[in-house]
Write a protein that holds these residues in place. Structure first.
Motif, PDB file in Angstrom:
ATOM      1  N   LEU A  39      -2.309 -34.122  11.315  1.00  0.00           N
ATOM      2  CA  LEU A  39      -0.998 -33.807  11.191  1.00  0.00           C
ATOM      3  C   LEU A  39      -0.460 -32.598  12.395  1.00  0.00           C
ATOM      4  CD1 LEU A  39      -2.096 -35.248   7.437  1.00  0.00           C
ATOM      5  CD2 LEU A  39      -0.747 -35.918   9.233  1.00  0.00           C
ATOM      6  N   ALA A  40      -1.518 -31.305  12.385  1.00  0.00           N
ATOM      7  CA  ALA A  40      -1.095 -30.182  12.567  1.00  0.00           C
ATOM      8  C   ALA A  40      -0.320 -30.848  14.056  1.00  0.00           C
ATOM      9  CB  ALA A  40      -2.250 -29.244  13.123  1.00  0.00           C
ATOM     10  N   ALA A  41      -0.856 -31.452  14.850  1.00  0.00           N
ATOM     11  CA  ALA A  41      -0.389 -31.723  16.107  1.00  0.00           C
ATOM     12  C   ALA A  41       0.808 -32.059  16.171  1.00  0.00           C
ATOM     13  CB  ALA A  41      -1.698 -32.372  16.822  1.00  0.00           C
ATOM     14  N   GLY A  42       1.013 -33.395  15.023  1.00  0.00           N
ATOM     15  CA  GLY A  42       1.954 -34.133  14.418  1.00  0.00           C
ATOM     16  C   GLY A  42       3.282 -32.016  13.919  1.00  0.00           C
ATOM     17  N   GLU A  43       3.023 -32.634  13.361  1.00  0.00           N
ATOM     18  CA  GLU A  43       4.591 -30.920  13.068  1.00  0.00           C
ATOM     19  C   GLU A  43       4.715 -29.922  14.318  1.00  0.00           C
ATOM     20  OE1 GLU A  43       6.786 -28.809  10.773  1.00  0.00           O
ATOM     21  OE2 GLU A  43       5.363 -31.131  10.340  1.00  0.00           O
ATOM     22  N   LEU A  44       3.522 -29.644  15.200  1.00  0.00           N
ATOM     23  CA  LEU A  44       4.248 -28.847  16.399  1.00  0.00           C
ATOM     24  C   LEU A  44       5.206 -29.445  17.041  1.00  0.00           C
ATOM     25  CD1 LEU A  44       0.263 -27.606  17.438  1.00  0.00           C
ATOM     26  CD2 LEU A  44       2.586 -26.552  16.275  1.00  0.00           C
ATOM     27  N   LEU A  45       5.014 -31.163  17.412  1.00  0.00           N
ATOM     28  CA  LEU A  45       5.794 -32.168  18.140  1.00  0.00           C
ATOM     29  C   LEU A  45       6.568 -32.012  17.582  1.00  0.00           C
ATOM     30  CD1 LEU A  45       3.570 -34.961  19.192  1.00  0.00           C
ATOM     31  CD2 LEU A  45       4.058 -33.036  20.944  1.00  0.00           C
ATOM     32  N   ARG A  46       7.059 -32.212  16.073  1.00  0.00           N
ATOM     33  CA  ARG A  46       7.960 -32.225  15.422  1.00  0.00           C
ATOM     34  C   ARG A  46       8.743 -30.594  15.378  1.00  0.00           C
ATOM     35  NH1 ARG A  46       6.388 -32.798  10.191  1.00  0.00           N
ATOM     36  NH2 ARG A  46       4.333 -35.167  11.065  1.00  0.00           N
ATOM     37  N   GLN A  47       8.534 -29.773  15.079  1.00  0.00           N
ATOM     38  CA  GLN A  47       9.155 -28.289  15.746  1.00  0.00           C
ATOM     39  C   GLN A  47       9.258 -28.502  16.860  1.00  0.00           C
ATOM     40  OE1 GLN A  47       6.267 -25.784  14.864  1.00  0.00           O
ATOM     41  NE2 GLN A  47       6.359 -25.830  11.886  1.00  0.00           N
ATOM     42  N   SER A  48       8.882 -28.619  18.334  1.00  0.00           N
ATOM     43  CA  SER A  48       9.041 -28.704  19.382  1.00  0.00           C
ATOM     44  C   SER A  48      10.437 -29.524  19.558  1.00  0.00           C
ATOM     45  CB  SER A  48       8.525 -28.813  20.559  1.00  0.00           C
ATOM     46  OG  SER A  48       7.641 -30.286  20.052  1.00  0.00           O
ATOM     47  N   ASP A  49      10.078 -30.808  19.016  1.00  0.00           N
ATOM     48  CA  ASP A  49      11.779 -31.710  19.580  1.00  0.00           C
ATOM     49  C   ASP A  49      12.871 -30.660  18.763  1.00  0.00           C
ATOM     50  OD1 ASP A  49      13.105 -33.994  20.323  1.00  0.00           O
ATOM     51  OD2 ASP A  49      12.908 -34.469  17.903  1.00  0.00           O
ATOM     52  N   ARG A  50      12.683 -30.322  17.543  1.00  0.00           N
ATOM     53  CA  ARG A  50      13.955 -29.763  17.061  1.00  0.00           C
ATOM     54  C   ARG A  50      14.304 -28.571  17.719  1.00  0.00           C
ATOM     55  NH1 ARG A  50      10.691 -29.894  10.989  1.00  0.00           N
ATOM     56  NH2 ARG A  50      10.758 -31.395  10.378  1.00  0.00           N
ATOM     57  N   GLY A  51      13.423 -27.579  18.516  1.00  0.00           N
ATOM     58  CA  GLY A  51      13.954 -26.813  19.386  1.00  0.00           C
ATOM     59  C   GLY A  51      14.418 -27.132  20.302  1.00  0.00           C
ATOM     60  N   GLY A  52      14.175 -28.163  20.609  1.00  0.00           N
ATOM     61  CA  GLY A  52      15.121 -28.887  22.163  1.00  0.00           C
ATOM     62  C   GLY A  52      16.328 -29.816  21.627  1.00  0.00           C
ATOM     63  N   ARG A  53      16.368 -29.799  20.226  1.00  0.00           N
ATOM     64  CA  ARG A  53      17.661 -30.238  19.936  1.00  0.00           C
ATOM     65  C   ARG A  53      18.756 -29.166  19.555  1.00  0.00           C
ATOM     66  NH1 ARG A  53      16.241 -33.935  15.247  1.00  0.00           N
ATOM     67  NH2 ARG A  53      14.655 -34.914  16.415  1.00  0.00           N
ATOM     68  N   ARG A  54      18.185 -27.824  18.817  1.00  0.00           N
ATOM     69  CA  ARG A  54      18.807 -27.262  18.502  1.00  0.00           C
ATOM     70  C   ARG A  54      19.752 -26.320  19.900  1.00  0.00           C
ATOM     71  NH1 ARG A  54      15.693 -23.121  16.642  1.00  0.00           N
ATOM     72  NH2 ARG A  54      14.646 -24.748  14.936  1.00  0.00           N
ATOM     73  N   ASN A  55      19.334 -26.253  20.488  1.00  0.00           N
ATOM     74  CA  ASN A  55      19.216 -25.230  22.587  1.00  0.00           C
ATOM     75  C   ASN A  55      20.365 -26.298  22.613  1.00  0.00           C
ATOM     76  OD1 ASN A  55      17.916 -23.255  22.171  1.00  0.00           O
ATOM     77  ND2 ASN A  55      15.981 -24.467  23.689  1.00  0.00           N
ATOM     78  N   GLN A  56      20.222 -27.780  23.425  1.00  0.00           N
ATOM     79  CA  GLN A  56      20.928 -28.477  23.103  1.00  0.00           C
ATOM     80  C   GLN A  56      22.339 -29.065  22.440  1.00  0.00           C
ATOM     81  OE1 GLN A  56      19.217 -32.943  23.382  1.00  0.00           O
ATOM     82  NE2 GLN A  56      18.287 -32.214  25.037  1.00  0.00           N
ATOM     83  N   GLN A  57      22.505 -28.361  21.176  1.00  0.00           N
ATOM     84  CA  GLN A  57      23.555 -28.616  20.618  1.00  0.00           C
ATOM     85  C   GLN A  57      24.282 -27.161  20.948  1.00  0.00           C
ATOM     86  OE1 GLN A  57      22.077 -28.718  16.452  1.00  0.00           O
ATOM     87  NE2 GLN A  57      22.482 -31.975  16.336  1.00  0.00           N
ATOM     88  N   SER A  58      23.492 -26.435  20.568  1.00  0.00           N
ATOM     89  CA  SER A  58      24.591 -24.524  21.174  1.00  0.00           C
ATOM     90  C   SER A  58      25.350 -25.023  22.133  1.00  0.00           C
ATOM     91  CB  SER A  58      23.592 -23.509  20.952  1.00  0.00           C
ATOM     92  OG  SER A  58      22.510 -24.004  22.097  1.00  0.00           O
ATOM     93  N   ASN A  59      24.039 -25.916  23.607  1.00  0.00           N
ATOM     94  CA  ASN A  59      25.664 -25.260  24.971  1.00  0.00           C
ATOM     95  C   ASN A  59      26.193 -26.382  24.646  1.00  0.00           C
ATOM     96  OD1 ASN A  59      23.354 -24.246  24.995  1.00  0.00           O
ATOM     97  ND2 ASN A  59      22.064 -25.604  26.723  1.00  0.00           N
ATOM     98  N   SER A  60      26.607 -27.939  23.537  1.00  0.00           N
ATOM     99  CA  SER A  60      27.598 -27.999  23.958  1.00  0.00           C
ATOM    100  C   SER A  60      28.839 -28.138  23.463  1.00  0.00           C
ATOM    101  CB  SER A  60      27.688 -29.864  23.096  1.00  0.00           C
ATOM    102  OG  SER A  60      27.189 -29.813  21.782  1.00  0.00           O
ATOM    103  N   ASP A  61      28.400 -27.414  22.254  1.00  0.00           N
ATOM    104  CA  ASP A  61      29.601 -25.840  21.686  1.00  0.00           C
ATOM    105  C   ASP A  61      30.734 -25.135  22.682  1.00  0.00           C
ATOM    106  OD1 ASP A  61      29.238 -27.207  19.326  1.00  0.00           O
ATOM    107  OD2 ASP A  61      27.584 -25.974  18.502  1.00  0.00           O
ATOM    108  N   ASP A  62      29.437 -24.722  23.848  1.00  0.00           N
ATOM    109  CA  ASP A  62      30.436 -23.348  24.752  1.00  0.00           C
ATOM    110  C   ASP A  62      31.254 -24.473  25.523  1.00  0.00           C
ATOM    111  OD1 ASP A  62      28.884 -21.848  23.457  1.00  0.00           O
ATOM    112  OD2 ASP A  62      27.458 -22.138  24.964  1.00  0.00           O
TER     113      ASP A  62
END
Length: 62
Positions: A39-62
């Motif tokens: 469960l901890a590994a799954g949570e880490l993977l989910r958090q890392s995926d959210r961080g990647g999506r957040r960066n992609q969204q902020s780059n697309s706004d520019d």
């Protein structure tokens, strides 16, 4: 070689899921430890995926 690595990963994931299921029904202590790690590994993977999506969204706004 890649098939072997992917097969090992699949077996580990399925084993982790089985331990989560077993621990939720009162399994042995080692199954609860594996379930916690899974469960901890799954949570880490989910958090890392959210961080990647957040960066992609902020780059697309520019």
């Amino acid at each position: 070689m890649i098939v072997l690595v992917l097969s090992v990963i699949l077996v580990l994931v399925l084993g982790g899921c089985a331990c989560v299921w077993w621990a939720s029904r009162g399994g042995p202590r080692w199954a609860r430890a594996v379930a916690t790690a899974t469960l901890a590994a799954g949570e880490l993977l989910r958090q890392s995926d959210r961080g990647g999506r957040r960066n992609q969204q902020s780059n697309s706004d520019d």
